[in-house]
Design an enzyme around this catalytic site. Structure first.
Site, PDB file in Angstrom:
ATOM      1  CG  HIS A  26     -39.668  17.871 -18.355  1.00  0.00           C
ATOM      2  ND1 HIS A  26     -39.975  16.929 -17.519  1.00  0.00           N
ATOM      3  CD2 HIS A  26     -39.090  17.238 -19.335  1.00  0.00           C
ATOM      4  CE1 HIS A  26     -39.855  15.706 -17.908  1.00  0.00           C
ATOM      5  NE2 HIS A  26     -39.077  15.813 -19.108  1.00  0.00           N
ATOM      6  CG  HIS A  57     -35.442  13.035 -17.443  1.00  0.00           C
ATOM      7  ND1 HIS A  57     -35.365  12.138 -18.284  1.00  0.00           N
ATOM      8  CD2 HIS A  57     -36.388  14.068 -17.959  1.00  0.00           C
ATOM      9  CE1 HIS A  57     -36.143  12.333 -19.405  1.00  0.00           C
ATOM     10  NE2 HIS A  57     -36.707  13.426 -19.361  1.00  0.00           N
ATOM     11  CG  ASP A  69     -42.585  24.053   5.002  1.00  0.00           C
ATOM     12  OD1 ASP A  69     -43.521  24.362   5.691  1.00  0.00           O
ATOM     13  OD2 ASP A  69     -41.338  23.761   5.520  1.00  0.00           O
ATOM     14  CG  HIS A  79     -41.291  11.132 -18.900  1.00  0.00           C
ATOM     15  ND1 HIS A  79     -41.879  11.719 -20.377  1.00  0.00           N
ATOM     16  CD2 HIS A  79     -40.391  11.955 -18.933  1.00  0.00           C
ATOM     17  CE1 HIS A  79     -41.104  12.697 -20.686  1.00  0.00           C
ATOM     18  NE2 HIS A  79     -40.060  12.938 -20.060  1.00  0.00           N
ATOM     19  CE1 TYR A 116     -39.897  29.781   6.653  1.00  0.00           C
ATOM     20  CE2 TYR A 116     -39.928  31.074   4.643  1.00  0.00           C
ATOM     21  CZ  TYR A 116     -39.329  30.018   5.721  1.00  0.00           C
ATOM     22  OH  TYR A 116     -38.114  29.642   5.288  1.00  0.00           O
TER      23      TYR A 116
END
Lengths: 230, 230, 230, 230
Positions: free
Chosen positions: B94, B96, B119, B168, B225
């Site tokens: 998480h 910001h 991708d 958020h 790839y």
């Protein structure tokens, strides 16, 4: 004891550079000594590269120089008025950081667009009114302090630890110089996010209940963010 | 065995700083130990400069602390709900980060505007609905997890390894903490490109066949790839 | 002799990172050996931190691996088609650099808005057409090369050393890998300036005579920029 | 004596890189030797990484090479015209810095939107007119100087130490090479802030009395910013 606050203010000034908030010598941090109540502030127009802890200037709340050989920042009268008005604050930062200054130049309050904002600022970050010609011509720096106080009149300065001075740039504060720098860094990031959010088409603030939750989670009586302070 | 995941989560947290995704202590990475199923997560409100591997907190899937002296991240209940719901994921991030947060604040899904997006993300990156007042007031962090799960309900979380929480900011995940950080870095870059693309006048996604090609080239059964995994 | 081009391609790949053009492993540089005509290219999906000169893959113009244990970049067929079509070029760069990619995603040619552009690109930087479903489904990487060739059909590739692939990102080239990187760096800066210029309200190109002057001053027969090559 | 100005110009050129104002070799600084009146300038097309103090070229005001083995910057005729016209300036900088160049490409003057601007520039930063075809075809670099002089005709160049050349980029100057670099750095930051301010909806300049106050506070006869010069 003054050695400690002098060192702390010195380091906080260098942190402005580290965090990318200043170009040239545009910016200053001051701090209040908890024992004597004296204010320690950066000298005027000295480049950050040459700055030493000993260059910090110590003044009393009326602006009289107590220690130091250099002129204090020209913004000293602004800092002193805030310290005299708000006994709870112990550090003040002034910068011309890019995005916060753009909002100040646009004359806009920064709306509380998300939780990053709400974690530190309890509502929109206010922009002062324009200073009048007479207020600029004499006692300019004191009057800058006055429009800040006027704009924050109904707020707890520790719940709204930044302001944008119209056409000029941001001031931030906190209980210590370190916390004032923390808030100045946060302000710049919040100002950048808000600019981008507006470019994406949104300028309405988040719901009051989300603002309350995030601010209280960190700063309220029942704060549960971080580690226990015991 | 826990030493390995603890070290891995610790390093992944520092990688957030290295990649410029966090300001202050805003961000956290957790990881799931493949043997015990325990979750290792960053402690709450500790600055990245002071963080040590030993500070990581070990909890079980119900949130009970197994090892560690510090409080886990306040976002722990969100992480745990995602781990309980999605057995295939082994790491969660998480942040910001600036541009992803701007999209979350704008309340907009990020359209799949090009192959950089395709991708890693198989379609537009979803933004959750707004949480209601009651959902914010109690069990806020669990409810944050719930709106994420609700929003991703028809998707394979490894095909859409990020979400924007309304007002958020972003959560990202992957099979390991390292891969979750990889996806968080990708998300921020994709969010920045999408902002610029919109400023250049385009917000329509690329053709489905191009999206399919790029996602499958890296993640499908016939992926070609990179180097052979044998 | 192959050692020299291998080292040169290796260093050019690292220069992409140094110049901030790549995130993760998104990007690749190749170079043509002037003696053998072989192509040296970065392996697929190897992170820049782990990349060594020995990892470079040597292929002939048909794509047959001559030296190297790793898979070459998945974009190799695109590079090879450009080398086969344009004998004058000796280096190719592909990146997903932020601003150039935003223009590619917007599907817009970059107009020649100033002399920074004109010093390297003799006219607007072209964006290819969209690939069709069939072109994406099979021989995708070759077809990517084909739309580039098609779009540049009336141009001297050394007068227009970059292209934007629609919905994807930029390719740049030059007489050597170093020059291809130089052009990729220039492209990203020109793309950023052009984005900002458009935000300031201008999208009309500069006058043809100014474009001519700047391009010729550096690249024409009477070039007088830089030091004498004797 | 020439050693001193040569060293000073050399260091000022490197400072352009340090401050992020140049990509590749795009930029140059010159300085005037106070004793001889000779001009020291960066050589043309030499990368900053390879630049040494000894590479600086010394010319007289007519452009005759006095010392140095390399060609001087192609922009030398522009610099020389400014030095001949304005005896008070001792240093000139030309860059293609991103935001200032975007304004030059947009053909817009930068309005004085705040005090960061007013601290250095006494009014809007002017953009020259477009050069005509004939002015570009012959004596281009001299004519670039001419449109600068023409645009600044009613101004004190030390009160307006920068200009934007239409479709090209900025020139800045000052009493010394160091001060010219200072002003070039300020210009780029002011240009960035002005771009963001305009994106926030404001393009009207600040009040004349605020402009006066800030410029005079630093540059007027009663300046009180910084330390006493005694």
């Amino acid at each position: 004891m003054l050695d400690e606050i002098r060192e702390s203010v010195f380091r906080a000034n260098l942190d402005l550079v580290k965090h990318g908030l200043v170009v040239h010598s545009w910016g200053n941090v001051s701090g209040r000594d908890p024992e004597t109540g004296y204010i320690v502030i950066k000298p005027s127009g000295i480049s950050y590269e040459k700055l030493r802890a000993d260059d910090m200037v110590v003044v009393d709340l009326s602006g009289k120089i107590i220690e130091g050989k250099l002129n204090p920042s020209t913004d000293t009268p602004t800092h002193l008025l805030l310290y005299r008005t708000w006994p709870g604050i112990g550090g003040i930062v002034h910068t011309h950081s890019t995005c916060a200054t753009a909002w100040a130049q646009a004359g806009r309050n920064i709306p509380a667009l998300g939780t990053t904002h709400a974690d530190t600022f309890y509502g929109e970050i206010p922009c002062t009114r324009k200073l009048k010609a007479a207020e600029v011509k004499s006692d300019y720096e004191v009057n800058t302090g006055r429009v800040i106080i006027e704009r924050l009149s109904n707020m707890d300065p520790l719940h709204m630890p930044s302001v944008l001075v119209y056409g000029h740039g941001p001031f931030s504060w906190g209980t210590t110089p370190e916390q004032a720098v923390y808030n100045a860094v946060t302000l710049e990031e919040v100002a950048r996010m808000a600019l981008y959010t507006i470019l994406l088409g949104k300028d309405k603030p988040v719901e009051k209940y989300l603002l309350d939750k995030h601010f209280q989670r960190k700063h309220g009586k029942k704060a549960y963010y971080g580690q226990s302070k015991n």
